[in-house]
Design an enzyme around this catalytic site. Structure first.
Site, PDB file in Angstrom:
ATOM      1  NE  ARG A 182      -4.635  -2.300   0.390  1.00 19.71           N
ATOM      2  CZ  ARG A 182      -4.728  -3.487   1.008  1.00 19.71           C
ATOM      3  NH1 ARG A 182      -4.819  -4.613   0.319  1.00 19.71           N
ATOM      4  NH2 ARG A 182      -4.785  -3.528   2.317  1.00 19.71           N
ATOM      5  CB  SER A 250      -3.296   3.397   3.325  1.00 18.65           C
ATOM      6  OG  SER A 250      -3.766   2.656   4.409  1.00 18.65           O
ATOM      7  CD  GLU A 346      -3.647   1.532  -0.253  1.00 18.32           C
ATOM      8  OE1 GLU A 346      -2.706   1.053   0.401  1.00 18.32           O
ATOM      9  OE2 GLU A 346      -4.838   1.479   0.119  1.00 18.32           O
TER      10      GLU A 346
END
Ligand SMILES: Cc1cc2nc3c(=O)[nH]c(=O)nc-3n(C[C@H](O)[C@H](O)[C@H](O)COP(=O)(O)OP(=O)(O)OC[C@H]3O[C@@H](n4cnc5c(N)ncnc54)[C@H](O)[C@@H]3O)c2cc1C
Length: 358
Positions: A182, A250, A346
């Protein structure tokens, strides 16, 4: 084919328009709800759509306090944003192939899932595990989107971007992009400095389907379409649809901890899941930690920790930015106290002046 030639072919393959950007002015401040899947009731000063690099540069120079969005599925506007929202509408998809690969180029404002579906329909397989991830093509490399054991960097040949200060077009190879979990250079050295205008993908014609992850492992000799359909089925059953219940996917990244720390925790919490990152590092599912800390299904005013996927925080319809902050901070504190593990968001959190931390 030499990469330079590939890049050249694709650089002229997408349409760039020189007409002026569409500016929407409203008497009241425009709502940010349509531009963020979390859907907090916040506003900005103005919304400007751009459909070419030139339009973007014009708008950026005119409105230096701004925030770029594609689909707004990774951005939560916690407060009224005292600036201009720049919405990416750069479109265009092209394709060619040779004996071994499909080469696909997409404008950054294309919808990611639509691109995946189009590729599947044409028999250009590889993206199946990444089906139904919301958002734009241009945001996909920024956090190196991933799901079910596959990350987008596996299929990126290069990323075309405009350097915001100079207006210069640059081509970044996969190595240049510094992809991680990520993560990419667009969150670090190039944060706020580059607009991604186009992503060039390369899909091998012969490859092994990635089916080792979770419920995909139960599929018996699946086709790429079986995997695509299964991924969609699983995602629909576990993840809230942002059109029905505001969310940004998320909320936290899965933390990576030392193997020593992981072994200590496993001796205390039998059955604690973990994935090997390297001989000395383990990745732990944040959803498991949040569940164990007792947050699954819990709400703080208008924000709830989703009952079937505790990694997702949802907007019950009347959430405020403070509710998001309180819930996220409570989770971080509880997980830290119980496991000595620090969770990091995130999602991108936006305050009145731009990106903020919790
Ligand atoms: C229900 C749901 C499920 C999800 N599942 C997953 C998943 O499985 N895997 C995963 O990785 N993610 C997942 N996400 C997160 C999200 O879909 C991805 O991060 C996606 O890539 C965000 O795209 P976007 O266009 O909506 O981003 P936005 O929120 O519009 O933008 C994200 C960031 O990138 C910047 N940005 C956007 N476009 C550009 C550009 N062209 N150039 C420069 N900067 C830009 C923005 O300023 C912002 O900081 C999920 C989200 C939701 C709501």
């Amino acid at each position: 084919m030499p990469i330079g030639l590939f890049s050249l072919l694709f650089n002229w393959s997408l349409p760039y328009h020189d007409d002026h950007s569409t500016v929407q002015r409203k008497c009241d401040m425009p709502s940010l709800q349509p531009y963020s899947t979390f859907g907090l009731s916040t506003s900005c000063n103005m919304v400007v759509n751009f459909s070419s690099a030139n339009e973007f540069i014009d708008a950026y120079r005119k409105f230096p306090i701004n925030y770029i969005v594609g689909g707004g599925s990774n951005s939560i506007f916690l407060e009224d944003f005292d600036g201009v929202l720049l919405v990416n509408n750069i479109k265009g998809i092209s394709h060619f192939d040779d004996d071994t690969h499909h080469y696909i180029s997409a404008g950054a404002g294309e919808n990611w899932h639509d691109l995946v579906s189009m590729c599947m329909q044409n028999g250009w397989y590889g993206f199946e595990n990444l089906a139904l991830i919301p958002g734009s093509v241009g945001a996909a490399p920024i956090q190196n989107i991933g799901a079910y054991g596959v990350e987008i960097n596996q299929f990126i040949e290069s990323v075309i971007a405009i350097m915001i200060d100079s207006g210069e077009q640059v081509r970044l190879t996969v190595n240049d992009c510094q992809f991680g979990y990520r993560d990419s250079i667009f969150k670090h050295d190039l944060a706020g400095k580059a607009l991604i205008t186009q992503v060039n993908f390369v899909l091998p014609k012969h490859y092994a389907l990635a089916t080792s992850y979770g419920e995909l492992a139960a599929l018996s000799t699946p086709s790429a379409f079986d995997v695509y359909n299964k991924v969609i089925e699983i995602r629909k059953s576990k993840l809230p649809d942002p059109a029905q219940l505001g969310n940004a996917g998320s909320f936290f990244k899965n933390p990576v901890i030392s193997k020593t720390h992981f072994d200590t925790l496993v001796s205390q919490y039998q059955g604690m899941p973990g994935y090997v990152v390297s001989p000395k590092l383990m990745k732990v599912p944040a959803a498991w930690l949040i569940d164990q800390a007792g947050f699954k299904g819990k709400a703080v005013n208008g924000v709830r920790c989703h009952p079937t996927q505790p990694l997702v925080l949802t907007n019950l319809g009347h959430a405020s930015g403070d509710d998001v902050r309180t819930m996220a901070t409570n989770i971080i504190t509880a997980v830290s106290n119980k496991f000595n593990v620090t969770l990091e968001p995130e999602v991108r959190l936006v305050g009145s002046q731009g990106l903020v931390s919790l």
